[in-house]
Design an enzyme around this catalytic site. Structure first.
Site, mmCIF file in Angstrom:
data_model
loop_
_atom_site.group_PDB
_atom_site.id
_atom_site.type_symbol
_atom_site.label_atom_id
_atom_site.label_comp_id
_atom_site.label_asym_id
_atom_site.label_seq_id
_atom_site.Cartn_x
_atom_site.Cartn_y
_atom_site.Cartn_z
ATOM 1 N N CYS A 194 -60.617 -62.962 21.989
ATOM 2 C CA CYS A 194 -61.477 -61.821 21.667
ATOM 3 C C CYS A 194 -60.933 -61.121 20.410
ATOM 4 O O CYS A 194 -59.722 -60.870 20.317
ATOM 5 C CB CYS A 194 -61.500 -60.843 22.832
ATOM 6 S SG CYS A 194 -62.436 -59.341 22.442
ATOM 7 N N GLU A 219 -52.815 -62.054 28.455
ATOM 8 C CA GLU A 219 -52.952 -61.274 27.214
ATOM 9 C C GLU A 219 -51.602 -60.666 26.817
ATOM 10 O O GLU A 219 -51.222 -60.668 25.634
ATOM 11 C CB GLU A 219 -53.997 -60.162 27.401
ATOM 12 C CG GLU A 219 -54.220 -59.382 26.108
ATOM 13 C CD GLU A 219 -55.071 -58.134 26.303
ATOM 14 O OE1 GLU A 219 -56.020 -58.164 27.103
ATOM 15 O OE2 GLU A 219 -54.763 -57.123 25.644
ATOM 16 N N SER A 228 -58.274 -58.369 35.184
ATOM 17 C CA SER A 228 -57.608 -57.067 35.086
ATOM 18 C C SER A 228 -58.610 -55.921 35.080
ATOM 19 O O SER A 228 -58.481 -54.950 35.829
ATOM 20 C CB SER A 228 -56.757 -57.029 33.817
ATOM 21 O OG SER A 228 -56.230 -55.747 33.604
ATOM 22 N N SER A 270 -65.891 -59.785 32.970
ATOM 23 C CA SER A 270 -65.978 -61.241 33.007
ATOM 24 C C SER A 270 -66.905 -61.744 34.117
ATOM 25 O O SER A 270 -67.007 -62.953 34.333
ATOM 26 C CB SER A 270 -64.577 -61.846 33.171
ATOM 27 O OG SER A 270 -63.870 -61.177 34.190
HETATM 28 FE FE1 SF4 Z 1 -62.545 -58.277 24.465
HETATM 29 FE FE2 SF4 Z 1 -64.034 -58.020 26.650
HETATM 30 FE FE3 SF4 Z 1 -61.387 -58.303 26.870
HETATM 31 FE FE4 SF4 Z 1 -62.448 -56.061 25.921
HETATM 32 S S1 SF4 Z 1 -62.691 -56.870 28.018
HETATM 33 S S2 SF4 Z 1 -60.730 -57.161 25.059
HETATM 34 S S3 SF4 Z 1 -64.197 -56.809 24.754
HETATM 35 S S4 SF4 Z 1 -62.834 -59.820 26.084
#
Ligand code: SF4
Length: 424
Positions: A211, A241, A338, A381
């Site tokens: 992203c 992440e 998350s 998601s």
């Molecule tokens: Fe990107 Fe969606 Fe993750 Fe936010 S929740 S960082 S917009 S993938």
């Protein structure tokens, strides 16, 4: 339909002798609850005869279950209107199971209101990542197309992964599972430079579905590290992440989970500290962590703009707007998502009972007792179709009024990576 021995049948349709059909919309919930306690369940239409159920079932067993049918009118009555739950068993040992299931769900039938949080469900980063894999799968089926390997779950949702797997994507945990020279997609959560280097070593063709808002945090980590800063990365240790961002500057970065971790920090230069955050954290809790950090290290600086992304913030605000009016909150999402887990925590912190559900099959009758108003949301998601499936299933328990509360309109769009654009 014929019911094999040892199985429980949950009706998803009742077929009247005169051809009329009545949907049993609660069937996914009823079947899910029975499966969760180990009963083999089949779902399908049940043909009603004038004196009860299809003769494929033992009459005594079938009648017992039907007599408890919570349609407001027993099958075979004049009109197939209303709602019904019907569970039958062909095996005499399962009679009490069938009866118990019908009783449980009949006991929670009532008119309800669903307050639908908005925004909810897919964010721009998730849509982009799924689009990338879909586009590559299309190419895979073209002459000369490469098999599509994806490192880690492209987004954290079981239904999305199952769907893409069925369409040909191969999900792997690490790159050593990908044959040298293959095509691999990096997930929306991003990867560390070490993973990129490994892909190069293995001569893999990489399509990066990270992203762009995660990529921004990576760039900040590199910039801060170049300035000689100690980086306090606020996030959940072990989350993909966080691993990716940490990998940008491992020697300069420490990961903290919350305010409780600040006292134990041992940083070389209190005048040169910066902080970054995972994109999907709880806004309020993160504020408290930053406040604790600044209290201990008043010179600590943050990024130019918030790292918690717009989608996370919007979904938390939208759920906050309805939580106080709800007797129960349901959040669609997987347990490794998350931002979905944060939504459940948010509702619970506000004092409302809340559950994370993969889909309507995870709803349990006990949760719905004395519940007139349900707050419903979905993590970034979770596919929007699951929201509709959940509404349909809940409508199988009685009249359902759906009120959508839109706190903001999202129009964020992320263009696909160049490698995919070029080939479309
Ligand atoms: Fe990107 Fe969606 Fe993750 Fe936010 S929740 S960082 S917009 S993938």
């Amino acid at each position: 339909m014929a019911l094999p021995a040892g199985q429980v049948l949950v009706a998803d349709e009742l077929l009247w002798p005169d051809g009329r059909v009545m949907a049993c919309a609660a069937a996914p919930m009823v079947a899910g609850a029975l499966s969760s306690v180990g009963h083999p369940v089949v779902t399908g239409p049940v043909r009603l005869l004038s004196d009860g159920l299809d003769s494929d079932f033992q009459a005594a067993v079938a009648r017992t279950a039907v007599s408890a049918c919570a349609s407001g009118q027993a099958p075979g009555a004049e009109s197939p209107g209303g709602v019904a739950v019907l569970v039958a068993a062909s095996d005499v040992r399962l009679v009490s199971v069938a009866e118990g299931a019908v009783d449980s769900w009949a006991g929670v039938m009532r008119p309800r209101t669903v307050l639908l949080a908005s925004p909810r469900s897919f964010c721009a980063g998730v849509e982009r990542a799924i689009d990338v894999v879909e586009a590559l799968l299309e190419q895979e089926h073209a002459p000369g197309g490469l098999r599509v390997f994806v490192r880690k779950q492209i987004v954290h949702n079981t239904h999305v992964i199952a769907d893409l797997t069925e369409r040909g994507a191969v999900f792997v945990e690490e790159l050593d599972e990908v044959p040298a020279g293959s095509l691999v997609v990096f997930s929306a959560h991003g990867v560390s430079p070490q993973v990129r280097a490994e892909a190069e070593r293995r001569d893999l063709t990489v399509v990066d579905a990270t992203c762009p808002l995660v990529t921004k945090v990576h760039a900040e980590a590199r910039r801060f590290a170049d300035r000689g800063s100690s980086i306090v990365l606020i996030g959940h240790a072990g989350h993909e992440e966080v691993e990716g961002t940490y990998g940008e500057a491992p020697d300069a970065t420490v990961v903290v989970g919350g305010p409780q971790d600040i006292a134990g920090l041992d940083l070389p230069d209190p005048s040169n500290i910066t902080y970054l955050t995972q994109t999907t954290l709880a806004v309020d809790e993160t504020r408290a962590t930053i406040a604790a950090l600044k209290e201990r290290f008043p010179q600590a600086r943050g990024p130019g703009s918030e790292d918690i992304c717009y989608a996370t913030t919007n979904r938390q605000n939208a759920l906050s707007a309805i939580t106080a009016q709800a007797d129960l909150v349901l959040v669609l999402g997987s347990d490794n998502s998350s931002n979905s887990v944060r939504l459940v925590e948010l509702a619970r912190t506000a004092g409302t009972r809340a559950h994370l559900i993969e889909d309507p099959s995870r709803i349990r009758p006990d949760w719905l007792r004395d519940v007139a108003t349900i707050g419903l949301s979905a993590g970034a998601s979770a596919p929007p179709a699951l929201v509709q499936e959940t509404l349909s299933a809940l409508a199988g328990l009685g009249p359902l009024a759906v009120q959508e509360d839109n706190t903001t309109t999202e129009d964020t769009y992320f263009a696909p990576p160049a490698a995919v654009r070029k080939n479309r």
